[in-house]
Write a protein that holds these residues in place. Sequence first.
Motif, short mmCIF file in Angstrom:
data_model
loop_
_atom_site.label_atom_id
_atom_site.label_comp_id
_atom_site.label_asym_id
_atom_site.label_seq_id
_atom_site.Cartn_x
_atom_site.Cartn_y
_atom_site.Cartn_z
N ARG A 10 0.77 -1.54 0.21
CA ARG A 10 -0.01 0.00 0.35
C ARG A 10 1.27 1.18 0.42
NH1 ARG A 10 -5.05 0.97 -1.12
NH2 ARG A 10 -4.97 2.50 0.31
N ALA A 11 1.74 1.35 0.84
CA ALA A 11 2.42 2.39 0.83
C ALA A 11 3.68 2.91 -0.85
CB ALA A 11 4.25 1.64 1.39
N PHE A 12 3.13 2.57 -2.35
CA PHE A 12 3.40 2.82 -2.66
C PHE A 12 1.74 3.92 -3.57
CE2 PHE A 12 7.00 0.37 -2.71
CZ PHE A 12 7.59 1.28 -2.88
N TYR A 13 0.72 3.31 -3.10
CA TYR A 13 0.06 3.75 -4.15
C TYR A 13 -1.32 4.91 -3.00
CZ TYR A 13 -0.24 -0.94 -5.69
OH TYR A 13 0.37 -1.93 -7.00
N ASP A 14 -2.01 5.41 -3.80
CA ASP A 14 -2.98 6.56 -3.53
C ASP A 14 -1.86 7.19 -2.04
OD1 ASP A 14 -4.95 5.27 -4.89
OD2 ASP A 14 -5.29 4.20 -3.90
N ARG A 15 -0.68 7.76 -2.83
CA ARG A 15 -0.30 8.89 -1.56
C ARG A 15 0.43 9.98 -1.94
NH1 ARG A 15 3.76 5.57 1.82
NH2 ARG A 15 2.99 7.55 3.58
N PRO A 16 0.74 10.59 -1.75
CA PRO A 16 1.69 12.28 -2.79
C PRO A 16 2.76 11.20 -2.27
CG PRO A 16 0.39 12.65 -0.32
CD PRO A 16 -0.18 11.59 -0.90
N VAL A 17 3.48 11.88 -3.33
CA VAL A 17 5.25 11.47 -3.40
C VAL A 17 6.60 11.76 -2.59
CG1 VAL A 17 5.97 13.03 -5.63
CG2 VAL A 17 7.01 11.05 -5.17
N PHE A 70 5.32 5.57 -15.66
CA PHE A 70 4.50 5.48 -16.39
C PHE A 70 3.49 4.35 -16.00
CE2 PHE A 70 5.83 9.24 -18.23
CZ PHE A 70 5.40 10.00 -18.76
N GLY A 71 3.81 3.47 -15.54
CA GLY A 71 3.08 2.06 -15.07
C GLY A 71 2.91 1.80 -13.54
N PRO A 72 2.55 0.95 -13.22
CA PRO A 72 1.95 0.93 -11.56
C PRO A 72 2.21 1.28 -10.99
CG PRO A 72 2.27 -1.79 -13.01
CD PRO A 72 2.49 -0.19 -14.23
N PRO A 73 2.34 1.29 -9.27
CA PRO A 73 2.87 1.84 -8.86
C PRO A 73 4.11 0.16 -8.23
CG PRO A 73 1.21 2.41 -8.00
CD PRO A 73 0.95 1.57 -9.25
N GLY A 74 4.78 0.53 -7.04
CA GLY A 74 5.65 -0.15 -6.52
C GLY A 74 6.61 -1.00 -7.24
N HIS A 75 6.77 -0.66 -8.73
CA HIS A 75 8.23 -0.98 -9.54
C HIS A 75 9.21 -0.61 -9.14
CE1 HIS A 75 5.70 -4.42 -11.50
NE2 HIS A 75 4.64 -3.65 -10.78
N LEU A 76 10.22 -0.88 -9.89
CA LEU A 76 11.52 -0.89 -10.28
C LEU A 76 11.92 0.37 -11.46
CD1 LEU A 76 13.82 -0.28 -8.42
CD2 LEU A 76 15.14 -1.82 -9.93
N TYR A 77 11.84 1.73 -11.80
CA TYR A 77 12.33 2.02 -12.52
C TYR A 77 13.71 2.61 -13.02
CZ TYR A 77 12.98 6.08 -15.98
OH TYR A 77 13.75 6.94 -16.88
N CYS A 87 20.70 4.60 -12.83
CA CYS A 87 20.06 5.17 -10.91
C CYS A 87 18.76 4.19 -11.20
CB CYS A 87 19.53 6.79 -11.29
SG CYS A 87 21.68 7.39 -11.02
N MET A 88 18.12 4.04 -9.65
CA MET A 88 17.09 3.22 -10.07
C MET A 88 16.41 4.07 -8.51
SD MET A 88 18.10 0.51 -7.35
CE MET A 88 18.22 0.78 -5.49
N ASN A 89 14.99 3.97 -9.59
CA ASN A 89 14.24 4.80 -8.60
C ASN A 89 12.32 3.91 -8.40
OD1 ASN A 89 13.40 7.24 -9.53
ND2 ASN A 89 14.94 6.59 -11.05
N ALA A 90 11.50 4.34 -7.43
CA ALA A 90 10.13 2.93 -6.39
C ALA A 90 9.61 4.02 -7.47
CB ALA A 90 10.74 3.03 -5.40
N VAL A 91 8.93 3.27 -8.61
CA VAL A 91 7.62 4.22 -9.15
C VAL A 91 6.53 3.52 -8.06
CG1 VAL A 91 5.45 3.85 -10.61
CG2 VAL A 91 8.24 3.57 -11.30
N CYS A 92 6.17 5.37 -7.67
CA CYS A 92 4.63 5.07 -6.97
C CYS A 92 3.60 5.93 -7.70
CB CYS A 92 5.66 5.82 -4.91
SG CYS A 92 5.75 7.06 -5.79
N ALA A 93 2.26 6.24 -6.53
CA ALA A 93 0.94 6.23 -6.95
C ALA A 93 0.12 6.40 -8.78
CB ALA A 93 1.77 8.01 -7.81
N PRO A 94 -0.56 6.04 -8.73
CA PRO A 94 -0.83 5.15 -9.82
C PRO A 94 -0.72 5.50 -11.43
CG PRO A 94 -3.04 7.04 -8.67
CD PRO A 94 -1.93 7.50 -8.31
#
Length: 219
Positions: A10-17, A70-77, A87-94
């Motif tokens: 849930r941490a990556f969903y529906d929350r401000p970045v 632009f894909g689903p949250p909770g994935h690595l960019y 470099c790596m990012n955690a994708v979040c938000a819808p």
Amino acid sequence: MGAQPLTLPRAFYDRPVLAVARDLLGALVDRRTVEGTVTLRLTEVEAYDGAADPGSHAFRGRTPRNATMFGPPGHLYVYFTYGMHWCMNAVCAPAGTAAAVLLRAGEVCGGRQLARSRRPGVRAERDLARGPARMTRALGVDRSLDGTDLVDPTAPLRIRPGRPVADDLVVVGPRTGVGGDAAAYPYRFALLGEPTVSPYRAAARRPSLPDSAHARRND
DNA sequence: CGGCCGATCCACT
DNA sequence: GTGGATCGGCCGA
């Protein structure tokens, strides 16, 4: 933004970045390969707020490179830069909002020997993952991990909750290496007093070319 | 510690 | 063709 523990997925969903970024401080990253597992504790991150953020890769819209954002949250960019660094990012938000958190620095707290073998020449322990490209190197992360599901227990790279971090230990400031209109956005989060936090660098200023460099040859 | 510099190549214009 | 969500080496203070 409080000191509540990071709860996944849930941490990556529906929350401000910015809230996600703040709560990723202290979270644990597990990178598993056939050689073993390296675990680190996040000490520094930066938020990138999708299409609304001039400092974000997503600002100019979707491209093949930033598609994962632009894909689903909770994935690595994962992206490649400066001709040699990952470099790596955690994708979040819808999906569609393209917000992500750049993982900038961490303290290696497991698999130290393996991390060291990937970072030959490093003397100080704190330098193993002190900076986004150093971190991916210490973890053995490259493009092949782009799109990894961070909350899949079988994934080769996962993020899980660590010990909660109190607000008075969180330092907020401008992002490293981001210039232009977004230079002053306070989107960088770090843990106070952590030796593994990367040094701040302002965006590199492009030297203005002499007029002769712009002059057209007419011969 | 801080500043400058070159490395190195891919994504996008 | 251009420049980058960086790093390590080298220099001087």
